[in-house]
Design a protein around this motif. Structure first.
Motif, short mmCIF file in Angstrom:
data_model
loop_
_atom_site.label_atom_id
_atom_site.label_comp_id
_atom_site.label_asym_id
_atom_site.label_seq_id
_atom_site.Cartn_x
_atom_site.Cartn_y
_atom_site.Cartn_z
N VAL A 2 0.83 -1.20 0.00
CA VAL A 2 0.00 0.00 0.00
C VAL A 2 0.86 1.25 0.00
O VAL A 2 0.60 2.22 -0.72
CB VAL A 2 -0.94 -0.01 1.22
CG1 VAL A 2 -1.70 1.31 1.31
CG2 VAL A 2 -1.93 -1.16 1.12
N GLY A 3 1.93 1.22 0.82
CA GLY A 3 2.82 2.37 0.88
C GLY A 3 3.48 2.65 -0.46
O GLY A 3 3.59 3.81 -0.89
N ILE A 4 3.92 1.59 -1.12
CA ILE A 4 4.54 1.76 -2.44
C ILE A 4 3.54 2.32 -3.44
O ILE A 4 3.86 3.18 -4.26
CB ILE A 4 5.11 0.41 -2.93
CG1 ILE A 4 6.25 -0.04 -2.01
CG2 ILE A 4 5.60 0.53 -4.37
CD1 ILE A 4 6.80 -1.40 -2.34
N SER A 5 2.30 1.84 -3.36
CA SER A 5 1.26 2.34 -4.26
C SER A 5 1.02 3.83 -4.06
O SER A 5 0.84 4.59 -5.02
CB SER A 5 -0.04 1.56 -4.03
OG SER A 5 0.14 0.18 -4.28
N ILE A 6 1.01 4.26 -2.79
CA ILE A 6 0.81 5.69 -2.51
C ILE A 6 1.96 6.51 -3.06
O ILE A 6 1.77 7.56 -3.69
CB ILE A 6 0.65 5.91 -1.00
CG1 ILE A 6 -0.66 5.28 -0.50
CG2 ILE A 6 0.67 7.40 -0.66
CD1 ILE A 6 -0.85 5.37 0.98
N MET A 173 1.26 8.04 9.36
CA MET A 173 1.67 7.67 10.72
C MET A 173 2.87 6.73 10.68
O MET A 173 3.81 6.86 11.47
CB MET A 173 0.50 7.01 11.46
CG MET A 173 -0.67 7.92 11.74
SD MET A 173 -2.03 7.03 12.53
CE MET A 173 -3.31 8.30 12.53
N TRP A 174 2.81 5.78 9.77
CA TRP A 174 3.90 4.80 9.64
C TRP A 174 5.20 5.49 9.22
O TRP A 174 6.26 5.22 9.78
CB TRP A 174 3.51 3.74 8.63
CG TRP A 174 4.45 2.57 8.55
CD1 TRP A 174 5.67 2.53 7.95
CD2 TRP A 174 4.25 1.28 9.13
NE1 TRP A 174 6.25 1.30 8.08
CE2 TRP A 174 5.40 0.50 8.81
CE3 TRP A 174 3.23 0.70 9.86
CZ2 TRP A 174 5.54 -0.82 9.21
CZ3 TRP A 174 3.36 -0.62 10.25
CH2 TRP A 174 4.51 -1.36 9.93
N GLN A 175 5.10 6.39 8.26
CA GLN A 175 6.28 7.07 7.75
C GLN A 175 6.90 8.00 8.80
O GLN A 175 8.12 8.21 8.80
CB GLN A 175 5.92 7.90 6.51
CG GLN A 175 5.70 7.07 5.25
CD GLN A 175 6.99 6.49 4.71
OE1 GLN A 175 7.39 5.38 5.06
NE2 GLN A 175 7.66 7.24 3.84
N SER A 176 6.07 8.55 9.67
CA SER A 176 6.57 9.47 10.70
C SER A 176 7.14 8.74 11.91
O SER A 176 7.57 9.38 12.87
CB SER A 176 5.46 10.42 11.15
OG SER A 176 4.38 9.69 11.73
#
Length: 208
Positions: A2-6, A173-176
């Motif tokens: 999901v993160g890669i897609s974003i 949130m995950w990235q921070s």
């Protein structure tokens, strides 16, 4: 995944925007105009643009209502689309209003300020209404009711709920570095929605 897609989606959108802006400025530069000249700077122009957009929206909304009525009288599945267009705007307005509560926290002290209350409320509310409409459709069990319920679910609830914003907030949130908050927010969204939706749907069936 999901993160890669974003990341891919955001970078692609930024690249497309810069490419289109550069192409437009290059082409329009010869004619002596640019995107900056197309901006609305005065209050009067803002009012005029707002009036035009409201009239256009009113026309399209009225057209959706007429077509929805026509298709619904014929009991065709095309009514679902036009009903969705008809009831979609209220879902957008409620979603926009609830978004104001993001970052406000709970209570006067603003506890849990990190929790997007608006997005959470919109998704849980949509799940509950979805379950209630499914129960109504099952109990009434007519073609007309099924079309109306599908139209409301497609338009109103489709505009009220938001998966994209939810995923973006979890990813932020995950990235921070707040991985615990990301997991907590995911659980707080999915579990109550699932539990309340099942209760609303099954309790009337169990108590018959």
């Amino acid at each position: 995944m999901v993160g890669i897609s974003i990341l891919v989606g955001v970078s692609s959108a930024e690249g497309l925007q810069s490419s289109c802006s550069g192409w437009f400025d290059k082409k329009s530069g010869k004619a002596g105009c640019s995107l900056k000249n197309l901006r609305v700077h005065s209050f009067g122009w803002h009012i005029m643009v707002m009036i035009v957009m409201i009239l256009l929206w009113g026309f399209l909304w009225s057209l959706s209502g007429v077509l929805a009525r026509t298709e619904l009288d014929s009991l065709t599945n095309g009514a679902v689309v036009w009903l969705g267009c008809l009831v979609g705007p209220p879902g957008v307005w409620i979603r926009w209003y609830l978004a104001r509560f993001n970052g406000q926290g709970l209570g006067r002290k603003g506890r849990l300020e990190w929790l997007p209350i608006g997005t959470l409320s919109a998704n849980i509310l949509a799940a509950c209404i979805m379950a209630a409409l499914a129960t109504i459709s099952k109990e009434v069990n007519t073609k007309r009711c099924s079309i109306i319920v599908s139209g409301v679910q497609f338009g109103f609830l489709g505009c009220l709920s938001t998966v994209s914003t939810f995923i973006a907030e979890v990813f932020a949130m995950w990235q921070s570095g707040h991985i615990g908050r990301a997991y907590a927010y995911t659980a707080i969204t999915i579990l109550p929605s699932f539990a309340l939706g099942n209760l609303i749907y099954f309790v009337p069936l169990w108590t018959k």
